[in-house]
Design a protein around this motif. Structure first.
Motif, PDB file in Angstrom:
ATOM      1  N   ARG A  58     -14.395   4.570   0.477  1.00  0.00           N
ATOM      2  CA  ARG A  58     -13.309   4.844  -0.464  1.00  0.00           C
ATOM      3  C   ARG A  58     -12.204   5.709   0.106  1.00  0.00           C
ATOM      4  O   ARG A  58     -11.107   5.767  -0.438  1.00  0.00           O
ATOM      5  CB  ARG A  58     -13.857   5.588  -1.685  1.00  0.00           C
ATOM      6  N   GLY A  59     -12.505   6.483   1.152  1.00  0.00           N
ATOM      7  CA  GLY A  59     -11.569   7.493   1.624  1.00  0.00           C
ATOM      8  C   GLY A  59     -10.249   6.890   2.082  1.00  0.00           C
ATOM      9  O   GLY A  59     -10.193   5.770   2.608  1.00  0.00           O
ATOM     10  N   ARG A  60      -9.178   7.653   1.890  1.00  0.00           N
ATOM     11  CA  ARG A  60      -7.846   7.304   2.375  1.00  0.00           C
ATOM     12  C   ARG A  60      -7.285   8.524   3.096  1.00  0.00           C
ATOM     13  O   ARG A  60      -7.508   9.665   2.671  1.00  0.00           O
ATOM     14  CB  ARG A  60      -6.932   6.889   1.218  1.00  0.00           C
ATOM     15  N   LEU A  61      -6.567   8.281   4.158  1.00  0.00           N
ATOM     16  CA  LEU A  61      -6.130   9.384   5.008  1.00  0.00           C
ATOM     17  C   LEU A  61      -5.182  10.327   4.267  1.00  0.00           C
ATOM     18  O   LEU A  61      -4.140   9.881   3.764  1.00  0.00           O
ATOM     19  CB  LEU A  61      -5.428   8.851   6.250  1.00  0.00           C
ATOM     20  N   PRO A  62      -5.489  11.622   4.246  1.00  0.00           N
ATOM     21  CA  PRO A  62      -4.541  12.605   3.710  1.00  0.00           C
ATOM     22  C   PRO A  62      -3.567  13.100   4.771  1.00  0.00           C
ATOM     23  O   PRO A  62      -2.711  13.925   4.493  1.00  0.00           O
ATOM     24  CB  PRO A  62      -5.470  13.733   3.247  1.00  0.00           C
ATOM     25  N   VAL A  63      -3.750  12.606   5.993  1.00  0.00           N
ATOM     26  CA  VAL A  63      -2.905  12.980   7.134  1.00  0.00           C
ATOM     27  C   VAL A  63      -2.687  11.738   7.992  1.00  0.00           C
ATOM     28  O   VAL A  63      -3.451  10.779   7.928  1.00  0.00           O
ATOM     29  CB  VAL A  63      -3.560  14.079   8.001  1.00  0.00           C
ATOM     30  N   SER A  64      -1.651  11.772   8.801  1.00  0.00           N
ATOM     31  CA  SER A  64      -1.430  10.717   9.780  1.00  0.00           C
ATOM     32  C   SER A  64      -2.250  11.022  11.026  1.00  0.00           C
ATOM     33  O   SER A  64      -2.380  12.181  11.424  1.00  0.00           O
ATOM     34  CB  SER A  64       0.053  10.635  10.147  1.00  0.00           C
ATOM     35  N   VAL A  65      -2.787   9.984  11.650  1.00  0.00           N
ATOM     36  CA  VAL A  65      -3.587  10.144  12.864  1.00  0.00           C
ATOM     37  C   VAL A  65      -2.697   9.819  14.065  1.00  0.00           C
ATOM     38  O   VAL A  65      -2.241   8.684  14.213  1.00  0.00           O
ATOM     39  CB  VAL A  65      -4.821   9.229  12.854  1.00  0.00           C
ATOM     40  N   PRO A  66      -2.435  10.800  14.936  1.00  0.00           N
ATOM     41  CA  PRO A  66      -1.531  10.555  16.066  1.00  0.00           C
ATOM     42  C   PRO A  66      -2.209   9.780  17.188  1.00  0.00           C
ATOM     43  O   PRO A  66      -3.435   9.716  17.279  1.00  0.00           O
ATOM     44  CB  PRO A  66      -1.171  11.969  16.519  1.00  0.00           C
ATOM     45  N   HIS A 126      -2.767   5.664  12.885  1.00  0.00           N
ATOM     46  CA  HIS A 126      -3.116   5.328  11.509  1.00  0.00           C
ATOM     47  C   HIS A 126      -2.236   6.163  10.587  1.00  0.00           C
ATOM     48  O   HIS A 126      -2.164   7.389  10.724  1.00  0.00           O
ATOM     49  CB  HIS A 126      -4.589   5.612  11.221  1.00  0.00           C
ATOM     50  N   ALA A 127      -1.598   5.519   9.640  1.00  0.00           N
ATOM     51  CA  ALA A 127      -0.602   6.181   8.803  1.00  0.00           C
ATOM     52  C   ALA A 127      -1.249   6.919   7.630  1.00  0.00           C
ATOM     53  O   ALA A 127      -2.371   6.606   7.206  1.00  0.00           O
ATOM     54  CB  ALA A 127       0.399   5.156   8.278  1.00  0.00           C
ATOM     55  N   PHE A 128      -0.516   7.852   7.096  1.00  0.00           N
ATOM     56  CA  PHE A 128      -0.909   8.552   5.875  1.00  0.00           C
ATOM     57  C   PHE A 128      -1.235   7.533   4.781  1.00  0.00           C
ATOM     58  O   PHE A 128      -0.511   6.568   4.565  1.00  0.00           O
ATOM     59  CB  PHE A 128       0.244   9.448   5.414  1.00  0.00           C
ATOM     60  N   GLY A 153       1.689   0.268  -2.545  1.00  0.00           N
ATOM     61  CA  GLY A 153       0.887  -0.344  -1.505  1.00  0.00           C
ATOM     62  C   GLY A 153      -0.377   0.442  -1.235  1.00  0.00           C
ATOM     63  O   GLY A 153      -0.642   1.468  -1.879  1.00  0.00           O
ATOM     64  N   PRO A 154      -1.181  -0.009  -0.271  1.00  0.00           N
ATOM     65  CA  PRO A 154      -2.440   0.663   0.059  1.00  0.00           C
ATOM     66  C   PRO A 154      -2.282   1.806   1.041  1.00  0.00           C
ATOM     67  O   PRO A 154      -3.243   2.518   1.307  1.00  0.00           O
ATOM     68  CB  PRO A 154      -3.270  -0.461   0.677  1.00  0.00           C
ATOM     69  N   ALA A 155      -1.107   1.981   1.636  1.00  0.00           N
ATOM     70  CA  ALA A 155      -0.861   3.053   2.604  1.00  0.00           C
ATOM     71  C   ALA A 155       0.644   3.203   2.764  1.00  0.00           C
ATOM     72  O   ALA A 155       1.423   2.334   2.356  1.00  0.00           O
ATOM     73  CB  ALA A 155      -1.514   2.732   3.955  1.00  0.00           C
ATOM     74  N   SER A 156       1.048   4.312   3.376  1.00  0.00           N
ATOM     75  CA  SER A 156       2.480   4.595   3.497  1.00  0.00           C
ATOM     76  C   SER A 156       3.207   3.617   4.399  1.00  0.00           C
ATOM     77  O   SER A 156       4.432   3.479   4.308  1.00  0.00           O
ATOM     78  CB  SER A 156       2.687   6.023   4.005  1.00  0.00           C
ATOM     79  N   ASP A 157       2.492   2.920   5.267  1.00  0.00           N
ATOM     80  CA  ASP A 157       3.136   1.965   6.169  1.00  0.00           C
ATOM     81  C   ASP A 157       2.937   0.520   5.721  1.00  0.00           C
ATOM     82  O   ASP A 157       3.293  -0.412   6.442  1.00  0.00           O
ATOM     83  CB  ASP A 157       2.605   2.138   7.597  1.00  0.00           C
ATOM     84  N   ARG A 158       2.357   0.314   4.548  1.00  0.00           N
ATOM     85  CA  ARG A 158       2.150  -1.041   4.039  1.00  0.00           C
ATOM     86  C   ARG A 158       2.555  -1.076   2.569  1.00  0.00           C
ATOM     87  O   ARG A 158       1.725  -1.097   1.668  1.00  0.00           O
ATOM     88  CB  ARG A 158       0.691  -1.465   4.212  1.00  0.00           C
TER      89      ARG A 158
END
Length: 762
Positions: free
Chosen positions: A591-599, A628-630, A741-746
């Motif tokens: 279920r988790g979604r990134l609370p931060v961007s992964v560089p 991986h985006a926020f 969307g499901p993420a900040s980049d989608r």
């Protein structure tokens, strides 16, 4: 005999404060503003119990009272308190009662003490429930779940006699090299604000007041360096770093802690603009401002002497010190005219007001029955947070969820079987045998007859690869390898600490710590030995699933290529190993979604998603975007998002209300647990250069296979507001896109015109 007005529980609090303040000597007033004694120095073991120390009695005598006592129950490597000499739940309540009895019975006015405790992710005390760290909480995107967990943890704190919980909530991960990233909810102000509201609300349910740390902008430290300067301007401060504080104050936080960093050339504890002009005058905050540990004494570098340092902090708006000597000399500051008696009285009044509102004068002793009856079990809630925070970052080849028909599983890596390395910083010692590591979780989850083999493979830090061959041999003979890598904030007796409890760094990680307060990194890549272990295990051809147990997002360009799947578990707490295993085997959805961007690397920082939209094209040698985006997070099913549908395509700045709806369809064979995200992207208009996009809402959906559901967002002024020319929130005319969307980049967007009908501006 007539009781003094301040002793009358029926009298209004302001009247009680005025009456008591009028009876106090200068020394008594100064004493109410001090929190100098470490709580663990207030007691000592005596036979089968504990007694108050001479140091405690001397501190009370110095000011004929005591304003607050920090960390009476704290236990960890810095305090040196453990099971041999510390306070368990029963002894803690007894000792808190002894503190209050002594102060109220042996001082002229009998003013009770504020008992202040750390509750960063559960009460930092022996046998206190340990929750997953804030970064894991942020990964759940579930404020309601967090509020319940906080209520349970706060009830434990209150049952031991404490009144105030210190909780990190206001810092944002703007540079993941910072060792305190694990204490942040997110890189995003909106998500952090929602979690901060949940924190305050949950603690209130248990009768506990919250002091929010740290005010303000500490997450913007230069180079990820702890307690360093920031380069924040007023607009960046207001647009990004004040949202969580504003939300926490509005929710009823009892106090804020002034941060170590400076703003506009002045440390926050001496910054009148932050602590008085903004916090009190503009926001109407009536609570207390607490200094961070030894922060007032640091001002001696500015003022030249401790008396002036204390005066500077008090005049700026600081009410309560923490371990400082400078505030003990506020009486001298008043007598020398460095600060007014009215300023001193205002600070004392705020401290007394808090004591009256908490009911300390009527009930100074710990409650006879635990507070918050009927609250859920914080241990169970902590495990639910851990399970909901596990984030599937990448997945190739359908390796997950793991089949229970596999013959042999290798669980490898330095974080596979270490409880200490999965519970984070600011954690009390754990009793032997407690908790579930990832290895233990996998062993409990497999089918009968499945063999689970284990090898550490390498140390957490460094480049020693001598144990890699043994781990490779285990992986080569297995059907799948679960490789548990990452970092650790585990403190040890060998760790060297600064005066404020931060770990002291030198030429390498202090006693194995690679994260935590004072443990900053220049390079976000996993340490060399971990990378070598991954490469060698991957070369066997055995499918590899990487589980990252970490307190910051590591740069993962070395990880994604050779791994079949990568999950982040953050620091999931004592029962996190079972939560990870349930996700690995598909008993729970990721279920988790990134609370931060992964560089991709530290060289591309910053990579937070909501930077200014200057249409930068990117670096020559690598992408400027994150790996991986926020908001990113995969699942074991597939979903399709429709375009957002707006109930109106044009609104006026004075009544900007509409509905935004998006349909999500589950096109896979498993239940979808989706976090639908709403972003605002300004296309034109506004008084400042726009950000790429800004999170302004999220809705969780649970969708059966083949079914669809709508996420509905009520869009209003709070959703559409930006920071105006006067640095306050305002709905400005222009054109925006509402994106879902499901993420900040989608995301997919729908245009919305915001008009000003009186001036005919779009």
């Amino acid at each position: 005999m007539t009781l003094p007005r301040y002793r009358d529980p029926a009298a209004p609090v302001p009247d009680r404060v005025r009456d008591l303040l009028g009876r106090m000597t200068l020394a008594e007033k100064v004493g109410q503003l001090n929190q100098r004694l470490y709580g663990w120095d207030a007691y000592e073991r005596a036979g089968d119990g504990h007694r108050l120390t001479d140091a405690f009695r001397a501190e009370v005598a110095a000011f004929d009272g005591m304003g607050a006592l920090y960390g009476l129950q704290r236990a960890d490597a810095w305090s040196g308190v453990g099971f041999a000499d510390g306070l368990d739940a029963t002894d803690g309540a007894r000792t808190a009662a002894a503190v209050q009895r002594y102060v109220t019975e042996n001082t002229r006015l009998g003013i009770p003490v504020l008992l202040v405790e750390e509750m960063p992710h559960g009460h930092q005390a022996l046998d206190g429930t340990v929750l997953p760290v804030n970064l894991a909480v942020g990964a759940t995107w579930d404020p309601d779940l967090y509020a319940d967990a906080v209520a349970g943890a706060a009830a434990e704190l209150r049952a031991r006699g404490a009144h105030i919980a210190l909780v990190s909530a206001l810092d944002l991960v703007r540079d993941p090299r910072w060792g305190r990233s694990e204490e942040c909810f997110a890189e995003d102000p909106y998500l952090a604000a929602r979690m901060t509201e949940a924190l305050v609300e949950g603690a209130r349910r248990a009768g506990v007041a919250v002091v929010l740390k740290h005010f303000a902008g500490q997450g913007a430290t230069i180079g990820g360096r702890n307690s360093a300067a920031t380069e924040l301007g007023p607009r960046e401060l207001h647009e990004v770093h004040l949202a969580a504080a504003r939300a926490g104050v509005a929710a009823g936080a009892a106090g804020v802690m002034a941060a170590y960093n400076e703003f506009d050339g002045l440390p926050c504890v001496a910054n009148r603009y932050l602590l008085t002009d903004l916090l009190r005058t503009e926001w109407g905050f009536e609570g207390v401002v607490m200094a961070d540990g030894t922060a007032v004494d640091r001002l001696v570098r500015l003022t030249g002497d401790p008396v002036s340092a204390g005066a500077l902090a008090l005049d700026a708006g600081c009410d309560l010190s923490l371990w400082d000597d400078s505030f003990t000399r506020l009486g001298e500051a008043v007598e020398r005219g460095l600060v007014s008696g009215a300023a001193l009285d205002a600070a004392v009044a705020r401290v007394l007001t808090l004591k009256f509102r908490l009911g300390l004068f009527e009930q100074p002793l710990p409650p006879a029955a635990p507070q918050g009856g009927g609250l859920p079990d914080p241990v169970e809630l902590g495990e639910r947070i851990a399970r909901a925070s596990v984030t599937l970052l990448s997945h190739e080849g359908g390796v997950l969820p793991l089949s229970r028909s596999v013959r042999r599983i290798a669980v490898l890596g330095p974080n596979a079987d270490s409880l200490a390395q999965q519970i984070g910083d600011y954690t009390a010692p754990q009793r032997p045998g407690g908790g579930i590591t990832v290895l233990a979780g996998v062993r409990a989850a497999v089918a009968p007859g499945t063999e689970v083999v284990h090898g550490r493979g390498c140390d957490l830090a460094g480049d020693d690869v001598s144990d890699v061959p043994a781990a490779v041999a285990l992986a080569a003979g297995s059907d799948v390898a679960v490789l548990v890598l990452g970092g650790s904030s585990a403190r040890s007796p060998d760790t060297v600490f600064d005066a404020n409890g931060a770990a002291v760094t030198g030429s390498g990680p202090p006693s194995g710590m690679t994260c935590g307060e004072g443990v900053d990194l220049a390079d976000l890549a996993l340490p060399p030995a971990q990378r070598a272990l991954l490469a060698a295990v991957s070369a066997t051809g055995t499918p590899v699933v990487v589980v990252l147990v970490q307190g910051r997002p590591h740069a993962l360009h070395e990880v994604d290529a050779p791994a079949s799947a990568v999950l982040s578990a953050w620091y999931p707490g004592p029962l996190g190993g079972r939560a990870v295993a349930e996700v690995l085997f598909g008993d729970a959805e990721p279920r988790g979604r990134l609370p931060v961007s992964v560089p991709r690397s530290a060289a591309q920082l910053p990579v937070y998603y909501n930077g200014k939209d200057h249409r930068y094209r990117g670096y020559v040698d690598q992408s400027a975007g994150p790996l991986h985006a926020f908001g990113h997070g995969l699942s074991y099913t597939s979903v399709e998002y429709g375009a957002p549908r707006l109930s109106r395509s044009r609104v006026d700045v004075r009544a900007p209300r509409l509905l935004c709806r998006v349909t999500v369809r589950n096109t896979g064979s498993r239940r979808a647990e989706e976090t639908v995200q709403l972003y605002v992207r300004r296309l034109s208009g506004g008084t400042a250069w726009p950000r790429v996009r800004e999170l302004r809402g999220f809705v969780r959906l649970s969708i059966a296979p083949g079914a669809e559901a709508d996420a509905l967002f009520e869009v209003g002024a709070d959703t559409l507001a930006s920071v105006g020319r006067d640095l306050g929130p305002v709905v400005e005319p222009g054109v925006v896109e509402l994106e879902t969307g499901p993420a900040s980049d989608r995301t997919r967007g729908a245009r919305l015109e915001i008009t000003d009908s009186e001036s005919n501006v779009t």
